[in-house]
Design an enzyme around this catalytic site. Structure first.
Site, PDB file in Angstrom:
ATOM      1  N   VAL B 127       0.887  -1.265   0.084  1.00 38.47           N
ATOM      2  CA  VAL B 127      -0.055   0.117  -0.237  1.00 38.47           C
ATOM      3  C   VAL B 127       1.171   1.614  -0.066  1.00 38.47           C
ATOM      4  O   VAL B 127      -0.235   2.348  -0.003  1.00 38.47           O
ATOM      5  CB  VAL B 127      -0.948   0.137   0.983  1.00 38.47           C
ATOM      6  CG1 VAL B 127      -1.652  -1.283   1.051  1.00 38.47           C
ATOM      7  CG2 VAL B 127      -0.477   0.076   2.653  1.00 38.47           C
ATOM      8  N   GLU B 128       1.815   1.442  -0.102  1.00 37.57           N
ATOM      9  CA  GLU B 128       2.666   2.304   0.033  1.00 37.57           C
ATOM     10  C   GLU B 128       3.105   2.246  -1.667  1.00 37.57           C
ATOM     11  O   GLU B 128       3.142   2.652  -2.165  1.00 37.57           O
ATOM     12  CB  GLU B 128       3.994   1.878   0.708  1.00 37.57           C
ATOM     13  CG  GLU B 128       3.413   2.237   2.236  1.00 37.57           C
ATOM     14  CD  GLU B 128       3.993   2.417   3.289  1.00 37.57           C
ATOM     15  OE1 GLU B 128       4.901   3.166   3.513  1.00 37.57           O
ATOM     16  OE2 GLU B 128       3.715   1.946   4.958  1.00 37.57           O
TER      17      GLU B 128
END
Lengths: 347, 347
Positions: B127-128
């Protein structure tokens, strides 16, 4: 006589666009002209630089102008098409911001006349920075006390923090993004030995086969003398009897037609710059062509109906490499703080 | 005697964490120590800076380390939780990169001992920056000729371009991100009039009521003498008989417990720094508290079971404002070009 004999100062106009002819190369000036309604000032440039790098100009605060027009590189984002808010993809390849002050129109389809008008677009584009409105954008920037003070000092008047002034400041910064002293420019100014023989062959070739009929002027994207707002458009692709069109989906976007709705604008595009082109892969309006060598082959085929051999391609690429300029050092701005409530807290 | 009489050089240890006591304030050093296996060098710092700003370290090429740890600001992203690839949201508020070299552990939950180990996390976090693997990351950086040369020159050896060395270079740059000479530091060094009376009252108050039992050391986040990897953790929230817990969802994340699985680590968190805290709204591990004033109220209530009046809050905030340091000017790196094929072309 500063130029080689084969080049004379001929003004290239659009109706000559497919006729190989002698013409004058022009070095990049150190400064770009500013419109009368938006004169340059140190304070305005500094404010514009802050805004250019400030991700709070995007809805979620994750993208700035620099995200797609990265001044740490050739001024683009190394991608076929840009990534906007929430991972959305745009439809076209991000044009470089470097030397964009010398364009007579902005965007691939020329839909903005000025850098100021260009700057207003991506901020509100729902697949780019995705701010819901100019009013929302102004309200967010007004919530940052440091900006309120700076707009007051730069623009004065009763209501200095407007969407128009946000765009004016960004344009002022962009107008400083100039890359002088490429090997090519130094050659034009008299350093005759700075170009390799290969690059010189390439320089002759792009003239002889007709590339410079369109790739002319100081930015190699149209006559330098065009007034602001008067675009230099060409049909692309001209010739479709080659495999590139289908392979790279080069005819799926109809360019300026989508702006004007006029049938004669179908597949018309602003001629892109050659400056720093060795740094701005991938190529073409849809970013579908990965290398400069391939881009040269495609253009010769689709625009001039010519098939180049490997050594011709290498010569032209050597010349294009000589168009990489000097990038003035950029210091990062300090961004004014969101004291108290962050304007992004609610997202 | 450089310190006010009320402060003595007492070593604060964890079991004193709720006991108000006298203690020594410590100014920020100009340089941070480097681990023995990753000594600083100019070339390594320059390489690390390029990598820190290079969006090609994210899958789609739209995010760099600087996207969430923005050095143009207080070193964060102005958001409650960060935005990663494709608009995904992370679970916690991005900690500042400024002065992070003085932490004994990294991340809110201390799951990395060093800056190097921290740097390896977000690149691979789905998610980064969302790179699928260390191998993929190395292959992409290896596809950029300029980086290949630089890694060879900085690290030497047979295989200098490794994931570990990518992280080492980034850590070297981060180690230079220090903000000395805050008003507080200058006060400690003898400029007795640089702090307002209000800030001085705030400084006394944070000691008297017990804030500095945990917010101690040069970064106000634990004893300075802790060895690398030994975190200084505290339970948060300590007291739950207040409306803040529910309003701000402060107890939904169990902090270090998610790293160790050990019940005694439930709701244990690395104590966050106070330095430049006026620039890093919103606050807390979930970024749920929008202002510094509110953050002070919440902490007094949840950690010390104290209700502060408005003037006490203002005094403490005045003191916290004195902890904003000087940000050394950052020049933007030039990023090595992806000659030929862009590694992002396929995305």
């Amino acid at each position: 006589m500063r130029y080689p004999l084969i080049f004379t100062r001929t003004i290239i106009v659009a109706f000559l666009s497919l006729v190989p002819c002698a013409h004058a190369f022009e070095p990049l000036p150190d400064k770009a002209p500013a419109p009368a309604d938006n004169p340059q000032s140190e304070a305005k440039i500094a404010l514009g630089k802050q805004l250019f790098f400030d991700p709070r100009l995007s809805l979620n605060g994750s993208l700035s102008c620099n995200s797609c027009h990265n001044v740490m590189t050739g001024g683009t984002d190394d991608r076929p098409v840009s990534i906007g808010e929430a991972g959305q993809k745009g439809g076209r390849n991000a044009p470089t911001v470097w030397n964009s002050a010398f364009h007579s129109v902005q965007f691939w389809d020329g839909r903005a006349a000025t850098l100021k008008d260009q700057a207003k677009g991506p901020i509100l584009n729902p697949v780019e920075m995705a701010m819901p409105s100019a009013e929302f954008t102004v309200a967010r920037i007004k919530s940052i006390p440091g900006y309120v003070e700076q707009f007051k000092s730069v623009f004065g008047g009763n209501d200095p923090l407007t969407y128009d002034n946000i765009a004016k400041a960004i344009a002022s910064y962009e107008r400083t993004l100039i890359t002088p002293n490429s090997a090519f420019d130094r050659y034009l100014k008299g350093e005759k030995n700075i170009l390799s023989e290969q690059a010189k062959r390439g320089m002759k070739l792009v003239t002889d086969i007709g590339c410079t009929s369109c790739h002319t002027g100081i930015n190699f994207n149209g006559p330098t003398s065009l007034p602001l707002g008067q675009g230099f458009y060409q049909k692309f692709p001209m010739f479709t009897n080659n495999p590139y069109i289908k392979n790279y989906k080069l005819d799926q976007d109809m360019g300026r037609f989508h702006v004007t709705g006029d049938a004669k604008d179908k597949h018309m595009w602003r001629v892109p710059t050659w400056r720093n082109i060795a740094l701005t892969a991938p190529y073409f309006h849809n970013g579908s062509v990965p290398t400069l060598e391939e881009a040269v082959r495609v253009m010769a085929s689709t625009q001039l109906n010519k098939k180049l051999n490997d050594s011709q391609v290498e010569d032209i690429v050597a010349f294009l490499n000589s168009l990489t300029g000097e990038f003035p050092e950029q210091t990062l701005p300090r961004l004014p703080v969101t004291t108290g409530n962050s304007p992004l807290s609610g997202n």
